[in-house]
Structures are given as structure tokens and as C-alpha cells.
Scaffold this motif. Sequence first.
Motif, PDB file in Angstrom:
ATOM      1  N   PRO A   3       0.884  -1.086   0.232  1.00 24.76           N
ATOM      2  CA  PRO A   3      -0.065  -0.084  -0.020  1.00 24.76           C
ATOM      3  C   PRO A   3       0.842   1.317  -0.111  1.00 24.76           C
ATOM      4  O   PRO A   3       1.818   1.403   0.677  1.00 24.76           O
ATOM      5  N   SER A   4       0.764   2.199  -0.970  1.00 24.08           N
ATOM      6  CA  SER A   4       1.247   3.457  -1.162  1.00 24.08           C
ATOM      7  C   SER A   4       1.118   4.450   0.047  1.00 24.08           C
ATOM      8  O   SER A   4      -0.317   4.428   0.290  1.00 24.08           O
ATOM      9  N   PRO A   5       1.917   4.877   0.913  1.00 23.22           N
ATOM     10  CA  PRO A   5       1.740   5.924   1.796  1.00 23.22           C
ATOM     11  C   PRO A   5       1.000   7.082   1.405  1.00 23.22           C
ATOM     12  O   PRO A   5       0.182   7.746   1.975  1.00 23.22           O
ATOM     13  N   THR A   6       1.055   7.236   0.065  1.00 23.10           N
ATOM     14  CA  THR A   6       0.376   8.619  -0.500  1.00 23.10           C
ATOM     15  C   THR A   6      -1.139   8.330  -0.644  1.00 23.10           C
ATOM     16  O   THR A   6      -2.063   9.096  -0.370  1.00 23.10           O
ATOM     17  N   VAL A  63      -7.528  -5.338   9.322  1.00 21.20           N
ATOM     18  CA  VAL A  63      -6.705  -5.518   8.115  1.00 21.20           C
ATOM     19  C   VAL A  63      -6.016  -6.792   8.034  1.00 21.20           C
ATOM     20  O   VAL A  63      -5.069  -6.819   7.113  1.00 21.20           O
ATOM     21  N   THR A  64      -6.367  -7.835   8.478  1.00 19.76           N
ATOM     22  CA  THR A  64      -5.698  -9.020   8.797  1.00 19.76           C
ATOM     23  C   THR A  64      -5.553  -9.672   7.308  1.00 19.76           C
ATOM     24  O   THR A  64      -4.724 -10.356   6.790  1.00 19.76           O
ATOM     25  N   ASP A  65      -7.027  -9.566   6.519  1.00 19.36           N
ATOM     26  CA  ASP A  65      -7.079 -10.175   5.331  1.00 19.36           C
ATOM     27  C   ASP A  65      -6.269  -9.379   4.222  1.00 19.36           C
ATOM     28  O   ASP A  65      -5.672 -10.188   3.551  1.00 19.36           O
ATOM     29  N   VAL A  66      -5.873  -8.296   4.444  1.00 16.42           N
ATOM     30  CA  VAL A  66      -4.866  -7.524   3.583  1.00 16.42           C
ATOM     31  C   VAL A  66      -3.521  -8.289   3.756  1.00 16.42           C
ATOM     32  O   VAL A  66      -2.794  -8.306   2.584  1.00 16.42           O
ATOM     33  N   ALA A  67      -3.073  -8.205   4.966  1.00  8.28           N
ATOM     34  CA  ALA A  67      -1.761  -8.616   5.300  1.00  8.28           C
ATOM     35  C   ALA A  67      -1.734 -10.211   4.353  1.00  8.28           C
ATOM     36  O   ALA A  67      -0.592 -10.719   3.854  1.00  8.28           O
ATOM     37  N   GLN A  68      -2.484 -11.203   4.627  1.00  9.13           N
ATOM     38  CA  GLN A  68      -2.700 -12.430   4.299  1.00  9.13           C
ATOM     39  C   GLN A  68      -2.482 -12.345   2.448  1.00  9.13           C
ATOM     40  O   GLN A  68      -1.783 -13.072   1.950  1.00  9.13           O
ATOM     41  N   THR A  69      -3.337 -11.503   2.087  1.00  5.82           N
ATOM     42  CA  THR A  69      -3.375 -11.594   0.596  1.00  5.82           C
ATOM     43  C   THR A  69      -2.265 -10.980   0.155  1.00  5.82           C
ATOM     44  O   THR A  69      -1.726 -11.573  -0.806  1.00  5.82           O
ATOM     45  N   GLU A 156      -6.100  -4.550  -4.884  1.00  9.59           N
ATOM     46  CA  GLU A 156      -6.250  -3.161  -4.890  1.00  9.59           C
ATOM     47  C   GLU A 156      -7.534  -2.792  -4.301  1.00  9.59           C
ATOM     48  O   GLU A 156      -7.781  -1.601  -3.666  1.00  9.59           O
ATOM     49  N   LYS A 157      -8.689  -3.580  -4.771  1.00 13.08           N
ATOM     50  CA  LYS A 157      -9.804  -2.961  -4.203  1.00 13.08           C
ATOM     51  C   LYS A 157     -10.016  -3.228  -2.670  1.00 13.08           C
ATOM     52  O   LYS A 157     -10.531  -2.257  -1.906  1.00 13.08           O
ATOM     53  N   LEU A 158      -9.306  -4.364  -2.207  1.00 16.02           N
ATOM     54  CA  LEU A 158      -9.082  -4.686  -0.901  1.00 16.02           C
ATOM     55  C   LEU A 158      -8.387  -3.480  -0.132  1.00 16.02           C
ATOM     56  O   LEU A 158      -8.855  -3.175   1.138  1.00 16.02           O
ATOM     57  N   LEU A 159      -7.347  -3.052  -0.689  1.00 17.73           N
ATOM     58  CA  LEU A 159      -6.672  -1.645   0.009  1.00 17.73           C
ATOM     59  C   LEU A 159      -7.494  -0.769   0.020  1.00 17.73           C
ATOM     60  O   LEU A 159      -7.665  -0.120   1.014  1.00 17.73           O
ATOM     61  N   ARG A 160      -8.466  -0.273  -1.020  1.00 18.34           N
ATOM     62  CA  ARG A 160      -9.140   0.949  -0.991  1.00 18.34           C
ATOM     63  C   ARG A 160     -10.207   0.577   0.376  1.00 18.34           C
ATOM     64  O   ARG A 160     -10.413   1.655   0.822  1.00 18.34           O
ATOM     65  N   ASP A 161     -10.954  -0.698   0.257  1.00 17.67           N
ATOM     66  CA  ASP A 161     -11.913  -0.826   1.334  1.00 17.67           C
ATOM     67  C   ASP A 161     -11.153  -0.616   2.852  1.00 17.67           C
ATOM     68  O   ASP A 161     -11.873  -0.475   3.581  1.00 17.67           O
ATOM     69  N   GLU A 163      -8.552   0.882   3.585  1.00 19.33           N
ATOM     70  CA  GLU A 163      -8.341   2.360   4.051  1.00 19.33           C
ATOM     71  C   GLU A 163      -9.584   3.023   4.507  1.00 19.33           C
ATOM     72  O   GLU A 163      -9.520   3.625   5.663  1.00 19.33           O
ATOM     73  N   ASP A 164     -10.670   2.746   3.973  1.00 17.48           N
ATOM     74  CA  ASP A 164     -12.188   3.431   4.246  1.00 17.48           C
ATOM     75  C   ASP A 164     -12.312   2.922   5.467  1.00 17.48           C
ATOM     76  O   ASP A 164     -12.891   3.480   6.448  1.00 17.48           O
ATOM     77  N   LYS A 165     -12.164   1.291   5.840  1.00 16.17           N
ATOM     78  CA  LYS A 165     -12.577   1.043   7.322  1.00 16.17           C
ATOM     79  C   LYS A 165     -11.657   1.530   8.383  1.00 16.17           C
ATOM     80  O   LYS A 165     -12.164   1.742   9.282  1.00 16.17           O
ATOM     81  N   LEU A 166     -10.357   1.708   7.946  1.00 21.14           N
ATOM     82  CA  LEU A 166      -9.725   2.537   9.155  1.00 21.14           C
ATOM     83  C   LEU A 166      -9.705   3.831   9.363  1.00 21.14           C
ATOM     84  O   LEU A 166      -9.776   4.207  10.209  1.00 21.14           O
ATOM     85  N   VAL A 167     -10.385   4.468   8.327  1.00 21.44           N
ATOM     86  CA  VAL A 167     -10.709   5.806   8.637  1.00 21.44           C
ATOM     87  C   VAL A 167     -11.756   5.953   9.417  1.00 21.44           C
ATOM     88  O   VAL A 167     -12.074   6.689  10.455  1.00 21.44           O
ATOM     89  N   ASN A 168     -13.036   5.034   9.222  1.00 22.21           N
ATOM     90  CA  ASN A 168     -14.068   4.986  10.130  1.00 22.21           C
ATOM     91  C   ASN A 168     -13.874   4.650  11.543  1.00 22.21           C
ATOM     92  O   ASN A 168     -14.519   5.024  12.493  1.00 22.21           O
ATOM     93  N   ILE A 169     -12.702   3.557  11.477  1.00 24.24           N
ATOM     94  CA  ILE A 169     -12.688   3.058  12.898  1.00 24.24           C
ATOM     95  C   ILE A 169     -11.886   4.238  13.739  1.00 24.24           C
ATOM     96  O   ILE A 169     -12.271   4.618  15.108  1.00 24.24           O
ATOM     97  N   TYR A 170     -11.189   4.819  13.108  1.00 26.16           N
ATOM     98  CA  TYR A 170     -10.349   6.339  13.806  1.00 26.16           C
ATOM     99  C   TYR A 170     -11.366   7.224  14.090  1.00 26.16           C
ATOM    100  O   TYR A 170     -11.390   7.777  15.064  1.00 26.16           O
TER     101      TYR A 170
END
Length: 511
Positions: A3-6, A63-69, A156-161, A163-170
Amino acid sequence: MDPSPTSFPILSYVMSRISSGQSAVSSSNSSVHIDIEQPPLRLMEQMPRLKDPELLAAMTKAVTDVAQTRSILQTLGERPDHETVDFAKFKLSEIEFTLSKQLEEIVLDPRPEDVDRLDWRDQLAEKENQARKEAEKEKNGYRAMVRLDEMHEAYEKLLRDAEDKLVNIYRSATIESEDGAQQGQGDMTPPFDDEMNEEVVSILQEASGKEMESIELKGRQLRFLPEEFGKIRGLVTLNLSTNQLEVVPDSVGGLENLEVLILANNLLVSLPDSIGLLIKLKILDVSANKLTALPDSISHCRSLEELDASFNSLTYLPTNIGYELENLQRLSVHLNKIRSLPTSICEMKSLRQLDVHFNELRGLPQAIGRLINLEILNLSNNFSDLTELPETFGDLINLRDLDLSNNQIHALPDTFGHLDNLTKLNLDQNPLLIPPMETVNEGVEAVKVFMAKRRLDMLLEEEVKNAQAAANNQGQTGWLTRSTSWLNNFVTGYFAPAPSSPRDQFLDQQL
């Protein structure tokens, strides 16, 4: 792959923490290795609660599923370029077509008279099974390529989802701990202005009463465009830049006389396929959106002269984009994520300016030298990805402005000295060995002279080697010729009849 920091600042931060934790567990004695690029420091200033262990734990679990993928994809390999995937899809279709023809021929094959009907049916079934097995075997490699691309697309879709999930958690954590004022501050969606709607309606009403050639709706905070816009047949220029459009209606394809379409600075994630119907379009600006791809139909806009798709999230350009856009003079796709340019781009014979800086280019097509009218080329800031240029680079005879800064180029191609019209050159931040930096510091002319002399020296050295090889061959051939001549003379002399002597008259006497 990472995942790009940008694009995914929170996700990259959380993933780096996961990586750090795993490294620490696996090797407590060694230094911790974080293999994901760190997000900018300003992220911690904007979101100080990211340091909260409980919040970080909740985010990590999310985001465990992201790390596994990511781990799976690291094993399978990097994403194939779009042109390779297109070729694989074409081959799959070709194999299917060939198989259908074979099966048709098997079914229509007449039964020999001496073969029993049931036996013939079994023979046909065996032939059919064999044909299918061979087709499946041939498709395996191409199918694997397509599936790998699909997995990366899903990732890549998983990354976008994520990021949105983490924004909502924060955001939820922040709301729980702070007062309602901050809750209101979290809603950044601008209010919809009814007055904007009225302006659009009035334009449509005016267009129905008379011919309109130009419509200017820049900076109106529009969130949608009515389908009725596609009925303004006489429209030549349409400017919808700096709004909040997420979709362009399919009806835009009905603007048969449109020459200028400006959609910059919106929220577009895609363009309609109907855009290919704009056969008179000369200028298309879709910069500063959220586009991940351009539609293949854009190749049908054969009148296009300028295309600006910069500041997006493009990972590739349509495979056939260069075969039909023969009139394109300016192509700007900088600040994207493009890894390779399609081979067809070398067919853009009218192209004068190409800007692909700040991408992930790993090289240029071998036939890039066919862009003989190219004058300005910006390849800067592809960083660790761009390491070399093809030998045909020297065929860009009209190139006058070249930026190669911030790459990993070690040597310029030997044909570089052929760029006679080059007057501006930037080679900063490259680990250059050829030419040496002292030559680079002397300026573009010194670089051209150095490379031209190097090329000449190489040609002379090659000529000397060829001459030596020819001389050696001639020497060996001469020795062989002389040896053969000597041997021939020797054999001829050895086996030649002796000189004739006076015949003995006694032998001529009759008995």
C-alpha cells in the motif's frame, strides 16, 4: 503490491506496524526490518491517536485479510502488465474458437461404411475428449496470467476498502473520546446548492431554444450532470472542471460536434465507453480525478490532439491506444502508477510531447525510436523502477528537451550521441557511470560529444576485430591453399607416368 503511503496513508502505517511486529517475533536478536514504506510524518500530526495501542490493535485486526493476501501475492509474483494480460485474453479466445471448429469438424466427419455405428460414436467421443484436453493444456498458462491479474485487481480494491474501514475506525474512536464539535468537524461533505441546479436547468432550457457551442460550468460544485446534456448536438466546448462529479453520463457520446471536453479536478473513478463516439474531439482533460483506467474506446477518438490524464491512479494505458490516435500531439499521464507503456504508443507518429514523470515505469518499448516527431520527453521521478533506455532511443532525431532525473539509470544508450537537436537535458539523481558525472556537469553538448565519441570508438574497435578475424581466416585459407597445391603437385608427380622412352622394337614384332 505494498500500500502506497500517498494513497493509503493509514493502511501503510498499520501494515508497517504488523511487519515490524512479525519481524520482532521471528528474530528477536536481529534488528527490526519494516519492509513497507513509511507514511509521511504529517499523518501522525493529523491523527495523533494512531499511537494508541488499543486503537492500533483494533485496526490491525481489521486488516488481517490484507496482510494475508499480500503474502500470497508476494509468492505468486508481481502484477503482469496490461498488454500481456490483453494478449493472454486474446489467446484464450483464439483457443476457444479453434476448439469449436475442431469439435464441429469431428461431429460432421462422415462415418466409414466398414465401421459400426456405436464404435464410430465412441471414436468421435474419444477425439472430442482429446481435443478438449489439448485445448485445456494450452490455456493453462494464459489463464494463470489472467487470474494473477484479477487477484491483483481484487487486492487493490481490498486496499481501498481497508483504508475506508480504518478511517471509520479512527473517526469512531475520536467521536467517542471527544465532544460533538469534533463530530461535526468530521463531516467534510460540502452542502448541495440548489442554485447550482437552477443554473444547469436554465442552460438546458436555453440550449433547447437555440444552438449553443460553448458551456462553462467550472467550479460550480456540481455533483451530477443530467443526461439531457447529451442532446445539445451543436456543442463544441464543454468545461466541467473543478466540480464534484463522480460520473459522466453515457449520453455524452451524443455530442457529435464536441471538440473540447474538460473534466479536470473532479471525483471521477471511470469514464463511459460512449466517449469513443466523440470522433471530432481534439482536447480531452481528465486530470486530477480518481481514474484507475481509461476506456479502450478512447482509441476511437481519432481526431484527438491533446490528452491529459495526469494526477490519477492509472496503472496502464489501453493496449491499442497508439494504433488509432495517429493525430495525438500531446500526451500527459504524469503522477499515476503506470508500470509500462503499451507497444502501440510507438505508432503515435504525430506525438510531440510525452510526459510520464512520477510513475512506476520499468522501461520503454523497444520501438520508442519510431516517435520521430517527439520534441519533449519527461521520464523523471520513476525512481528505482527505470534503470535503462533502449538502443533505439537515438532515433528520436527531433528530441530537444529530455528530463531523466531521479531514476536509476547507470548508462545512457550508445546511440545517445545521435540526438543532434537535444538542447536541454536533466540527468540529476542518477547513478550514472556512462557518461561520467564530470562530463554531465559540463552540459548537454559535452554529453552528446562523449557518447558520440564512445559510439565511434566502439565501431572502430569492432571494425578492427572484424579485420583481424578476416586476416586470420585469410591466413589460414592461404596456408590451406598452399598445402593443397603442394600436396596436389606431390601426388601428381608421384603417380604421373614416367617420361616416354623409345619403344622396344622387339615387342612390336609378331610372333
